[in-house]
Design a protein around this motif. Structure first.
Motif, PDB file in Angstrom:
ATOM      1  N   VAL A  94      14.441   0.316  40.752  1.00  0.00           N
ATOM      2  CA  VAL A  94      14.610   0.756  39.335  1.00  0.00           C
ATOM      3  C   VAL A  94      14.731   0.080  38.244  1.00  0.00           C
ATOM      4  O   VAL A  94      14.011   0.214  37.236  1.00  0.00           O
ATOM      5  N   TYR A  95      15.439  -1.000  38.425  1.00  0.00           N
ATOM      6  CA  TYR A  95      15.646  -2.095  37.403  1.00  0.00           C
ATOM      7  C   TYR A  95      14.186  -2.619  37.052  1.00  0.00           C
ATOM      8  O   TYR A  95      13.775  -2.726  35.748  1.00  0.00           O
ATOM      9  N   THR A  96      13.424  -3.195  38.155  1.00  0.00           N
ATOM     10  CA  THR A  96      12.198  -3.626  37.677  1.00  0.00           C
ATOM     11  C   THR A  96      11.171  -2.597  37.066  1.00  0.00           C
ATOM     12  O   THR A  96      10.309  -3.106  36.300  1.00  0.00           O
ATOM     13  N   LEU A  97      11.396  -1.381  37.633  1.00  0.00           N
ATOM     14  CA  LEU A  97      10.370  -0.312  36.884  1.00  0.00           C
ATOM     15  C   LEU A  97      10.677  -0.076  35.458  1.00  0.00           C
ATOM     16  O   LEU A  97       9.907  -0.034  34.483  1.00  0.00           O
ATOM     17  N   VAL A  98      12.064  -0.213  35.205  1.00  0.00           N
ATOM     18  CA  VAL A  98      12.272  -0.210  33.599  1.00  0.00           C
ATOM     19  C   VAL A  98      11.777  -1.257  32.961  1.00  0.00           C
ATOM     20  O   VAL A  98      11.206  -0.946  31.837  1.00  0.00           O
ATOM     21  N   PHE A  99      11.945  -2.423  33.590  1.00  0.00           N
ATOM     22  CA  PHE A  99      11.352  -3.611  32.674  1.00  0.00           C
ATOM     23  C   PHE A  99       9.933  -3.659  32.642  1.00  0.00           C
ATOM     24  O   PHE A  99       9.356  -4.251  31.753  1.00  0.00           O
ATOM     25  N   ALA A 100       9.245  -3.127  33.746  1.00  0.00           N
ATOM     26  CA  ALA A 100       7.657  -3.109  33.652  1.00  0.00           C
ATOM     27  C   ALA A 100       7.123  -2.133  32.552  1.00  0.00           C
ATOM     28  O   ALA A 100       6.393  -2.297  31.878  1.00  0.00           O
ATOM     29  N   GLU A 101       7.975  -0.977  32.323  1.00  0.00           N
ATOM     30  CA  GLU A 101       7.592   0.072  31.363  1.00  0.00           C
ATOM     31  C   GLU A 101       7.793  -0.571  29.845  1.00  0.00           C
ATOM     32  O   GLU A 101       7.109  -0.477  29.012  1.00  0.00           O
ATOM     33  N   LEU A 102       8.963  -1.333  29.524  1.00  0.00           N
ATOM     34  CA  LEU A 102       9.470  -1.717  28.584  1.00  0.00           C
ATOM     35  C   LEU A 102       8.243  -2.817  28.418  1.00  0.00           C
ATOM     36  O   LEU A 102       7.986  -2.918  27.006  1.00  0.00           O
ATOM     37  N   GLN A 103       8.079  -3.716  29.083  1.00  0.00           N
ATOM     38  CA  GLN A 103       7.091  -4.749  28.880  1.00  0.00           C
ATOM     39  C   GLN A 103       5.527  -4.191  28.786  1.00  0.00           C
ATOM     40  O   GLN A 103       4.824  -4.625  27.880  1.00  0.00           O
TER      41      GLN A 103
END
Length: 136
Positions: free
Chosen positions: A118-127
Motif C-alpha cells: 500500500v505504501y508503494t502504491l501511494v508513492f506510485a500515485e504521487l509520483q
C-alpha cells in the motif's frame, strides 16, 4: 554580494514530483535503517528469515540513497515515471509474495507485507501525478 535566484514555487512544475521522490527516498531509507537492528525480531514475528530481513533493509537503504540522488537531477520527468512504475511493480510483487507463500508468513507478516504494498502504491500515485503536472 552574490544573489541566488530560484524559480518561484508556483512557477515550478516539477515540485510535486521532486517532493514525492524525496519523501519516498527518506521514508524508505529510514525503514531500512530501522530494519537492520530489528531484522531478527522482524523475521520472528513475520515468518520470514533473518537473511531476508537484512537483505530488504539493505535494499531499502540503497533505494533511498539512489532516489535521493535522482531527485537532484535537472530533469526528473523520465526518472519519476520509472520510479512510479517501479513502485507499482513492488506493490504487485508484495501481493504475489503473500499469495505465492514463499515464506510461512504469520498474520503480522501478511499485514506488514501488504502494508508495504500500500505504501508503494501511494508513492506510485504521487509520483505519477507529479509527472502529469509537469509541463511538456
Amino acid at each position: 554580494m552574490t544573489a541566488i535566484t530560484t524559480p518561484r514555487f508556483k512557477e515550478s512544475t516539477d515540485s510535486l514530483l521532486r517532493f514525492a521522490m524525496r519523501a519516498d527516498a527518506v521514508l524508505t531509507g529510514l525503514a531500512g535503517v530501522a530494519g537492520l537492528p530489528l531484522a531478527g525480531w522482524l523475521a520472528e514475528i513475520s515468518g520470514t528469515s533473518t537473511a531476508f530481513e537484512y537483505s530488504m533493509s539493505a535494499f531499502f537503504i540503497a533505494y533511498g540513497v539512489v532516489v535521493l540522488a535522482l531527485a537532484q537531477l535537472p530533469s526528473v520527468r523520465r526518472v519519476g515515471l520509472m520510479l512510479a512504475i517501479g513502485n507499482l511493480l513492488f506493490t504487485v510483487a508484495s501481493v504475489v509474495f503473500v499469495l505465492a507463500d514463499v515464506f510461512p508468513l504469520t498474520i503480522t507478516g501478511i499485514v506488514l507485507t501488504l502494508a508495504t504494498g500500500v505504501y508503494t502504491l501511494v508513492f506510485a500515485e504521487l509520483q505519477y501525478q507529479g509527472v502529469r503536472r509537469m509541463k511538456r
